[in-house]
Enzyme design. Structure first.
Site, PDB file in Angstrom:
ATOM      1  N   GLY A 174       0.820  -1.214   0.000  1.00  0.00           N
ATOM      2  CA  GLY A 174       0.000   0.000   0.000  1.00  0.00           C
ATOM      3  C   GLY A 174       0.847   1.254   0.000  1.00  0.00           C
ATOM      4  CG  ASP A 175       3.826   1.986   3.042  1.00  0.00           C
ATOM      5  OD1 ASP A 175       2.871   2.654   3.470  1.00  0.00           O
ATOM      6  OD2 ASP A 175       4.555   1.289   3.766  1.00  0.00           O
ATOM      7  CB  THR A 176       4.482   0.489  -3.528  1.00  0.00           C
ATOM      8  OG1 THR A 176       5.514  -0.107  -2.735  1.00  0.00           O
ATOM      9  CG2 THR A 176       4.990   0.673  -4.932  1.00  0.00           C
TER      10      THR A 176
END
Length: 183
Positions: free
Chosen positions: A165-167
């Site tokens: 999700g960070d990506t």
């Protein structure tokens, strides 16, 4: 050979962990000069545990680095000097810390009117958790329902890959910053 569309852009990166550092790395990959400011103890991804060494290098490749104690008068002066030349300020510090350091939008936009202020947080600007730390597994996977929503009924929840999700969040912010630079 790939062009570097952000050549000549200076980004000051005050971020830690994964999502915001990945955004700054993307901007560096696109040609921006990125200066990562770390506190004296270092980015927690660098110092948490040896497994993170590789992640820190990946999240922060292509950047220059400097250690500044932004809690001191001298540190604030150095940060302001860097910001006076910058096009973008990128952070994922929580809002109370940003206000305490004078790095919130209101303060920086008054000092540096042309500066693009980019903030990435786990839970957004509003609501009861707006100042809470947010990480990929809790903020992206668990709170969104994805952790449970993409498995068949009766199966165990999935174990999400690190920084998935960070990506996605970092890519969206990098696009927003590029649009702001273009405008």
């Amino acid at each position: 050979k790939m062009d570097k569309p952000l050549k000549g852009v200076l980004v000051i990166d005050c971020s830690s962990m994964a999502a915001a550092p990945l955004c700054a790395r993307c901007l560096a990959d696109w040609g921006a000069e990125v200066i990562k400011i770390e506190p004296p103890k270092g980015d927690p991804t660098r110092v948490d545990n040896p497994m993170h060494d590789t992640r820190f290098a990946y999240y922060n490749s292509g950047k220059k680095g400097i250690v500044i104690n932004q809690k001191t008068e001298k540190g604030a002066e150095i940060t302001d000097k860097l910001l006076s030349k910058a096009d973008v300020f990128l952070t994922n510090y929580r809002m109370p810390a940003l206000k305490k350091l004078g790095l919130d939008y209101e303060t920086l936009s008054a000092k540096f009117p042309g500066l693009i202020w980019a903030h990435l947080s786990g839970y957004g600007e509003f609501g009861p958790d707006k100042d809470a730390p947010g990480y990929d597994t809790a903020s992206f996977w668990a709170r969104s329902g994805l952790m449970n929503g993409i498995v068949e009924k009766g199966e165990s929840i999935i174990l999400p890959p690190p920084a998935f999700g960070d990506t996605m969040s970092s890519s969206a912010l990098a696009g927003g910053i590029a649009a702001a630079l273009y405008q």
